[in-house]
Design a protein around this motif. Sequence first.
Motif, PDB file in Angstrom:
ATOM      1  N   GLY A 107      14.237   1.912 -11.677  1.00  0.00           N
ATOM      2  CA  GLY A 107      13.862   0.523 -11.942  1.00  0.00           C
ATOM      3  C   GLY A 107      13.911   0.157 -13.408  1.00  0.00           C
ATOM      4  N   LYS A 108      14.066  -1.129 -13.660  1.00  0.00           N
ATOM      5  CA  LYS A 108      14.188  -1.664 -15.018  1.00  0.00           C
ATOM      6  C   LYS A 108      13.004  -1.280 -15.912  1.00  0.00           C
ATOM      7  N   HIS A 109      11.793  -1.294 -15.353  1.00  0.00           N
ATOM      8  CA  HIS A 109      10.593  -0.999 -16.147  1.00  0.00           C
ATOM      9  C   HIS A 109       9.950   0.337 -15.758  1.00  0.00           C
ATOM     10  N   ALA A 110      10.747   1.244 -15.214  1.00  0.00           N
ATOM     11  CA  ALA A 110      10.229   2.555 -14.798  1.00  0.00           C
ATOM     12  C   ALA A 110       9.622   3.314 -15.972  1.00  0.00           C
ATOM     13  N   ALA A 111      10.277   3.276 -17.114  1.00  0.00           N
ATOM     14  CA  ALA A 111       9.780   4.007 -18.289  1.00  0.00           C
ATOM     15  C   ALA A 111       8.410   3.496 -18.713  1.00  0.00           C
ATOM     16  N   LYS A 112       8.188   2.200 -18.580  1.00  0.00           N
ATOM     17  CA  LYS A 112       6.895   1.603 -18.933  1.00  0.00           C
ATOM     18  C   LYS A 112       5.801   2.147 -18.013  1.00  0.00           C
ATOM     19  N   LEU A 113       6.089   2.220 -16.713  1.00  0.00           N
ATOM     20  CA  LEU A 113       5.119   2.774 -15.765  1.00  0.00           C
ATOM     21  C   LEU A 113       4.852   4.248 -16.049  1.00  0.00           C
ATOM     22  N   LYS A 114       5.889   4.968 -16.434  1.00  0.00           N
ATOM     23  CA  LYS A 114       5.761   6.410 -16.668  1.00  0.00           C
ATOM     24  C   LYS A 114       5.025   6.746 -17.963  1.00  0.00           C
ATOM     25  N   LEU A 115       4.687   5.747 -18.744  1.00  0.00           N
ATOM     26  CA  LEU A 115       3.820   5.983 -19.899  1.00  0.00           C
ATOM     27  C   LEU A 115       2.387   6.234 -19.450  1.00  0.00           C
ATOM     28  N   CYS A 116       2.064   5.793 -18.238  1.00  0.00           N
ATOM     29  CA  CYS A 116       0.736   6.021 -17.674  1.00  0.00           C
ATOM     30  C   CYS A 116       0.610   7.474 -17.216  1.00  0.00           C
ATOM     31  N   THR A 117      -0.621   7.942 -17.119  1.00  0.00           N
ATOM     32  CA  THR A 117      -0.887   9.291 -16.636  1.00  0.00           C
ATOM     33  C   THR A 117      -0.481   9.447 -15.187  1.00  0.00           C
ATOM     34  N   ALA A 118      -0.683   8.385 -14.389  1.00  0.00           N
ATOM     35  CA  ALA A 118      -0.349   8.461 -12.971  1.00  0.00           C
ATOM     36  C   ALA A 118      -0.012   7.087 -12.427  1.00  0.00           C
ATOM     37  N   VAL A 119       0.781   7.103 -11.345  1.00  0.00           N
ATOM     38  CA  VAL A 119       1.094   5.910 -10.580  1.00  0.00           C
ATOM     39  C   VAL A 119       0.845   6.280  -9.120  1.00  0.00           C
ATOM     40  N   ALA A 120       0.124   5.396  -8.414  1.00  0.00           N
ATOM     41  CA  ALA A 120      -0.240   5.684  -7.028  1.00  0.00           C
ATOM     42  C   ALA A 120      -0.127   4.430  -6.176  1.00  0.00           C
ATOM     43  N   ALA A 121      -0.228   4.628  -4.870  1.00  0.00           N
ATOM     44  CA  ALA A 121      -0.226   3.512  -3.927  1.00  0.00           C
ATOM     45  C   ALA A 121      -1.171   3.841  -2.784  1.00  0.00           C
ATOM     46  N   GLY A 122      -1.732   2.810  -2.195  1.00  0.00           N
ATOM     47  CA  GLY A 122      -2.593   3.030  -1.043  1.00  0.00           C
ATOM     48  C   GLY A 122      -3.221   1.747  -0.572  1.00  0.00           C
ATOM     49  N   PHE A 123      -3.746   1.783   0.644  1.00  0.00           N
ATOM     50  CA  PHE A 123      -4.495   0.649   1.149  1.00  0.00           C
ATOM     51  C   PHE A 123      -5.885   0.674   0.533  1.00  0.00           C
ATOM     52  N   VAL A 124      -6.399  -0.497   0.216  1.00  0.00           N
ATOM     53  CA  VAL A 124      -7.746  -0.598  -0.325  1.00  0.00           C
ATOM     54  C   VAL A 124      -8.691   0.019   0.704  1.00  0.00           C
ATOM     55  N   ASP A 125      -9.622   0.826   0.248  1.00  0.00           N
ATOM     56  CA  ASP A 125     -10.558   1.556   1.105  1.00  0.00           C
ATOM     57  C   ASP A 125      -9.863   2.595   1.979  1.00  0.00           C
ATOM     58  N   GLY A 126      -8.687   3.030   1.556  1.00  0.00           N
ATOM     59  CA  GLY A 126      -7.961   4.058   2.294  1.00  0.00           C
ATOM     60  C   GLY A 126      -7.520   5.170   1.369  1.00  0.00           C
ATOM     61  N   ASP A 127      -6.760   6.083   1.915  1.00  0.00           N
ATOM     62  CA  ASP A 127      -6.245   7.190   1.114  1.00  0.00           C
ATOM     63  C   ASP A 127      -5.257   6.677   0.077  1.00  0.00           C
ATOM     64  N   VAL A 128      -5.207   7.398  -1.031  1.00  0.00           N
ATOM     65  CA  VAL A 128      -4.313   7.066  -2.128  1.00  0.00           C
ATOM     66  C   VAL A 128      -3.209   8.117  -2.175  1.00  0.00           C
ATOM     67  N   GLU A 129      -1.978   7.663  -2.295  1.00  0.00           N
ATOM     68  CA  GLU A 129      -0.849   8.570  -2.429  1.00  0.00           C
ATOM     69  C   GLU A 129      -0.382   8.551  -3.877  1.00  0.00           C
ATOM     70  N   ILE A 130      -0.419   9.707  -4.531  1.00  0.00           N
ATOM     71  CA  ILE A 130       0.054   9.816  -5.908  1.00  0.00           C
ATOM     72  C   ILE A 130       1.573   9.840  -5.888  1.00  0.00           C
ATOM     73  N   LEU A 131       2.201   8.907  -6.584  1.00  0.00           N
ATOM     74  CA  LEU A 131       3.657   8.801  -6.607  1.00  0.00           C
ATOM     75  C   LEU A 131       4.261   9.449  -7.844  1.00  0.00           C
ATOM     76  N   TYR A 132       3.459   9.503  -8.922  1.00  0.00           N
ATOM     77  CA  TYR A 132       3.949  10.046 -10.190  1.00  0.00           C
ATOM     78  C   TYR A 132       2.754  10.501 -11.015  1.00  0.00           C
ATOM     79  N   THR A 133       2.895  11.641 -11.662  1.00  0.00           N
ATOM     80  CA  THR A 133       1.938  12.065 -12.693  1.00  0.00           C
ATOM     81  C   THR A 133       2.727  12.558 -13.887  1.00  0.00           C
ATOM     82  N   LYS A 134       2.202  12.258 -15.049  1.00  0.00           N
ATOM     83  CA  LYS A 134       2.846  12.669 -16.298  1.00  0.00           C
ATOM     84  C   LYS A 134       2.658  14.177 -16.442  1.00  0.00           C
ATOM     85  N   ALA A 135       3.738  14.855 -16.762  1.00  0.00           N
ATOM     86  CA  ALA A 135       3.687  16.325 -16.904  1.00  0.00           C
ATOM     87  C   ALA A 135       2.940  16.739 -18.144  1.00  0.00           C
TER      88      ALA A 135
END
Length: 135
Positions: A107-135
Amino acid sequence: MKTNITQIKKKEIMYQKIEKWLDKVLKQDIPNDVVAVIFNLYEDDENVYSMEIVGTESFDEDDEDWACGEVTDFDTREKPLVLKSESDWDEMLSSVSECLKKYLSEGKHAAKLKLCTAVAAGFVDGDVEILYTKA
């Protein structure tokens, strides 16, 4: 065979919607105090889901409450991405996560997101799936 082609087209259409939305939202800078980003999903109605992006002040892989430490919603709470799908919630999370992983790789702004320690997704009040963590 026709079903597979239809599913592939639906996934590509979903990716294009997510990509266009993210490109628009992520034009803005991510605040310096944002450590992680989570994509919150909501089931609004039958076959209608919405998604917002939240920047958080902390990240702890062992404690999903990190997702509650909101710093910003990038103005997406009032303008969430609306997705229509006949999928149930777990299929929807899987599809959205797959699209977000693709965005994180190309994605166009992938590098910007990857500056974060982690990127995740999930339903509110549900399990969270970690999609990316900074090495």
